[in-house]
Design a protein around this motif. Sequence first.
Motif, PDB file in Angstrom:
ATOM      1  N   LYS A  16       0.846  -1.206   0.000  1.00 20.61           N
ATOM      2  CA  LYS A  16       0.000   0.000   0.000  1.00 20.61           C
ATOM      3  C   LYS A  16       0.874   1.245   0.000  1.00 20.61           C
ATOM      4  N   SER A  17       0.574   2.143  -0.908  1.00 21.40           N
ATOM      5  CA  SER A  17       1.439   3.322  -1.055  1.00 21.40           C
ATOM      6  C   SER A  17       1.426   4.180   0.210  1.00 21.40           C
ATOM      7  N   GLU A  18       0.282   4.252   0.923  1.00 23.58           N
ATOM      8  CA  GLU A  18       0.257   5.113   2.124  1.00 23.58           C
ATOM      9  C   GLU A  18       1.220   4.580   3.201  1.00 23.58           C
ATOM     10  N   ASN A  19       1.397   3.252   3.255  1.00 24.08           N
ATOM     11  CA  ASN A  19       2.322   2.696   4.252  1.00 24.08           C
ATOM     12  C   ASN A  19       3.769   2.987   3.863  1.00 24.08           C
ATOM     13  N   ARG A  20       4.048   2.867   2.578  1.00 25.11           N
ATOM     14  CA  ARG A  20       5.421   3.177   2.117  1.00 25.11           C
ATOM     15  C   ARG A  20       5.730   4.654   2.334  1.00 25.11           C
ATOM     16  N   GLU A  21       4.739   5.487   2.050  1.00 28.67           N
ATOM     17  CA  GLU A  21       4.944   6.937   2.246  1.00 28.67           C
ATOM     18  C   GLU A  21       5.181   7.261   3.719  1.00 28.67           C
ATOM     19  N   ALA A  22       4.371   6.642   4.590  1.00 25.73           N
ATOM     20  CA  ALA A  22       4.527   6.908   6.033  1.00 25.73           C
ATOM     21  C   ALA A  22       5.932   6.513   6.476  1.00 25.73           C
ATOM     22  N   LEU A  23       6.422   5.379   5.970  1.00 26.24           N
ATOM     23  CA  LEU A  23       7.767   4.958   6.374  1.00 26.24           C
ATOM     24  C   LEU A  23       8.812   5.926   5.832  1.00 26.24           C
ATOM     25  N   ASN A  24       8.692   6.286   4.569  1.00 20.63           N
ATOM     26  CA  ASN A  24       9.691   7.192   3.982  1.00 20.63           C
ATOM     27  C   ASN A  24       9.720   8.535   4.717  1.00 20.63           C
ATOM     28  N   LYS A  25       8.545   9.008   5.097  1.00 23.64           N
ATOM     29  CA  LYS A  25       8.486  10.262   5.863  1.00 23.64           C
ATOM     30  C   LYS A  25       9.220  10.103   7.200  1.00 23.64           C
ATOM     31  N   ASN A  26       9.003   8.941   7.822  1.00 22.29           N
ATOM     32  CA  ASN A  26       9.643   8.718   9.115  1.00 22.29           C
ATOM     33  C   ASN A  26      11.138   8.453   8.996  1.00 22.29           C
ATOM     34  N   LEU A  27      11.537   7.840   7.879  1.00 25.67           N
ATOM     35  CA  LEU A  27      12.984   7.669   7.672  1.00 25.67           C
ATOM     36  C   LEU A  27      13.640   9.051   7.584  1.00 25.67           C
ATOM     37  N   GLU A  28      12.959   9.967   6.938  1.00 30.67           N
ATOM     38  CA  GLU A  28      13.486  11.350   6.852  1.00 30.67           C
ATOM     39  C   GLU A  28      13.466  12.028   8.212  1.00 30.67           C
ATOM     40  N   TYR A  29      12.322  11.867   8.903  1.00 27.52           N
ATOM     41  CA  TYR A  29      12.185  12.528  10.216  1.00 27.52           C
ATOM     42  C   TYR A  29      13.252  12.016  11.200  1.00 27.52           C
ATOM     43  N   VAL A  30      13.415  10.690  11.254  1.00 26.46           N
ATOM     44  CA  VAL A  30      14.360  10.120  12.228  1.00 26.46           C
ATOM     45  C   VAL A  30      15.774  10.627  11.936  1.00 26.46           C
TER      46      VAL A  30
END
Length: 515
Positions: A16-30
Amino acid sequence: MPITPFKNDMPTDWGKSENREALNKNLEYVRTEFGKEYPLIIGGKEVSKENKLASYNPASHHEVIGYVSQAGKEDIEEAITAAKKAHEGWGAITFLERARYLFKAAKIMERRKPELVAWQIYEAGKNWAEADGEINEAIDFLEMYARKAIELEQGENLVTIPGIENHLEYKPLGVGAVISPWNFPLAIVTGMTVSAIVTGNTVLLKPASLTPIVAAKFMEIMHEAGVPDGVINYIPGSSREIGDDLVTHRDINFISFTGSMEAGLHIDELAHKRIPNQRWVKRVVAEMGGKNGIVVDESADLDAAADGIVTSAFGYQGQKCSAGSRAIIHESVYNEMVDKIVERTKKLHVGPGTENNPIGPVIDDKAFKNINEYIEIGKEEGKLAFGGNSDNTEGYYITPTIFKDVAPGSRIMKEEIFGPVLAICKASSVEEGIDVYNDTQFGLTGALYTNNREQISYARRKMECGNLFLNGKCTGALVGIQPFGGYYMSGTGEKTGTLEYLLHFVQAKTIAENF
Ligand SMILES: NC(=O)c1ccc[n+]([C@@H]2O[C@H](COP(=O)([O-])OP(=O)(O)OC[C@H]3O[C@@H](n4cnc5c(N)ncnc54)[C@H](O)[C@@H]3O)[C@@H](O)[C@H]2O)c1
Ligand SMILES: N[C@@H](CCC=O)C(=O)O
C-alpha cells in the motif's frame, strides 16, 4: 470495557502506497533526530553523564544515530533506591491496574509504528519487514502479558475445608535487573521489561550498548503510557563497568537476561554467589544462544524446504537466536537441494535496510570480524558453495555464505556464528540427520521437512529443541502461537508470552483465615 481475546498484531502491508509513504516520511524525520543526546532515566529524572557512548548506523558506520549517557556504579545505587521507592506503590496495586498501562503502551506503539520501524532500520540494520515484525512482536508482548497478568489476580483455586478460608495470591519479588541484547532491541526489551513490571516489580533496564536508542524510544512510550517514575529505570552502560555490580547487588532480587551463552552463564554463576547479609536467593532467567538447524528428507517438498532454509539462515543477516545456520539433507536429494539453496541465495541483494534490501549490514565491526573468521574456518571445514565476500567500507556487509559438504562434528556445525553463514551436510536417513541436529550444546529452534508421517512423529519425539517446526522455517515464532524459548544451553526459562513466564517474577503466598 471488557477485555477482548488476544490477537496478534498484523504486519504492515508494504504494497500500500500510504504505508510506504509513512515509512519514507519517518525515515526522513528520524534522520533529523540523529546526533541527539539520551540521558539516563532514574526515578523519572533525566540524568546526563559526561561519559557518553555513540550509537552508529551499521549500514553507514560513520553516521552517529545518537549519544547515550553511560551509567556508573553510583547511578546503579541511585536507580536501585528509586526502584525500591517506586515499588512501594507499584507492588501494592492490582494486576489489572498494572495491565492497563500495558494496554495503553500497546496503542501508543501501534500509533508510532512507522517511526519505530525507521529507528530499527537505522540503529539495528533491519529491513522493512524485519523491523516491522519486531514492532508487532513488542505490541503482542504488551497485549499478551497484560492479559496473562490479569489471570494471576485470582491466585490459585485451592481445596476448601469447612471453617477456613484459604487463599493463594501472587506477590512481586521487588527490584530486578533487565539485561537485553541488541538484535531485538524493541521486542525483547519490551517483553522482558513488561513481564517483570506487570507482575508488580520495578526494574533497572540495561539495554545493549549497540542499540540503546531504540530502548530509549521504549522508555518514551512507557512514560507516555503513564507508568510511574522509578518503575523502569533506564541505565545504559558498559557491562564491564557496571555488570557485576548490578548482578551482585544485595537489593537486586532477580535478573532477567537475554543474550549470549557466555554472558548468561557468567551472570548465573555470579548471581548465585553468597553475599553478606543476603536476604534473597536471586532468580535468574537467562535466554541464550542457539545453533539451530533444518533437516530435509527425500520425501519433502524440496522447493518449500529450500525457501525455509534460506529464510531461516539469512533473515536479518542470520543475527537471530533462532537462525537456521545448519541444513542437514538426505543424501538422495542433497545435490538438488544445494543447487536450490544457492539459486535462491544468489537473488538476495545486499544493501541498506532503508532501501528494503533482503540482506542488510551486520551489527558492528566486532561482528563483522567474527563472522569473517568463521568464514575462514568454513573454508577449511567445507566447500564454499556461495558467498564468502565482505565489504566494510561504508557499512558492515557480508554476502550470504553457504558451505556444503561440512562434516557433522565441525565447528561451523556446532558453534553459534550469529551471521549470514549456512553450513550444509549430508545424512543417509532422517534419523541420522536428527542425531546430527541434536549434536550441539544448544536446543533452541529446529525444523524438519518431510512428507513421511512416521518421520514427523519421530521428530516430535526426538528433535531436542524448545521450538520445533514441521514443514516450516525455524525463525519468526509468534507470541501466543509458538511461545518461544530453548532447551539446554539455550535458556533456563519458561516460554515467553506465557503465564508460566510471568511466574518467574512472583512468589506465592497462602493465607488461611480460621473462622
Ligand atoms: N534465546 C533468546 O530468546 C535470545 C534472543 C535474542 C538473542 N539471543 C542471543 O543473544 C546473543 C546476541 O546478543 P548480544 O550480543 O547482545 O549478547 P551479549 O551476551 O553480548 O549481551 C547481552 C546483554 O548482556 C549484557 N552483558 C554482557 N556481559 C554482561 C555481564 N558480565 N554482566 C551484565 N551484563 C552483561 C550486554 O551489555 C547486553 O546488554 C546471541 O547469542 C543470541 O542467540 C537469545
Ligand atoms: N523470537 C525470534 C528470535 C528472537 C531471537 O533472536 C524468532 O522466533 O525468530
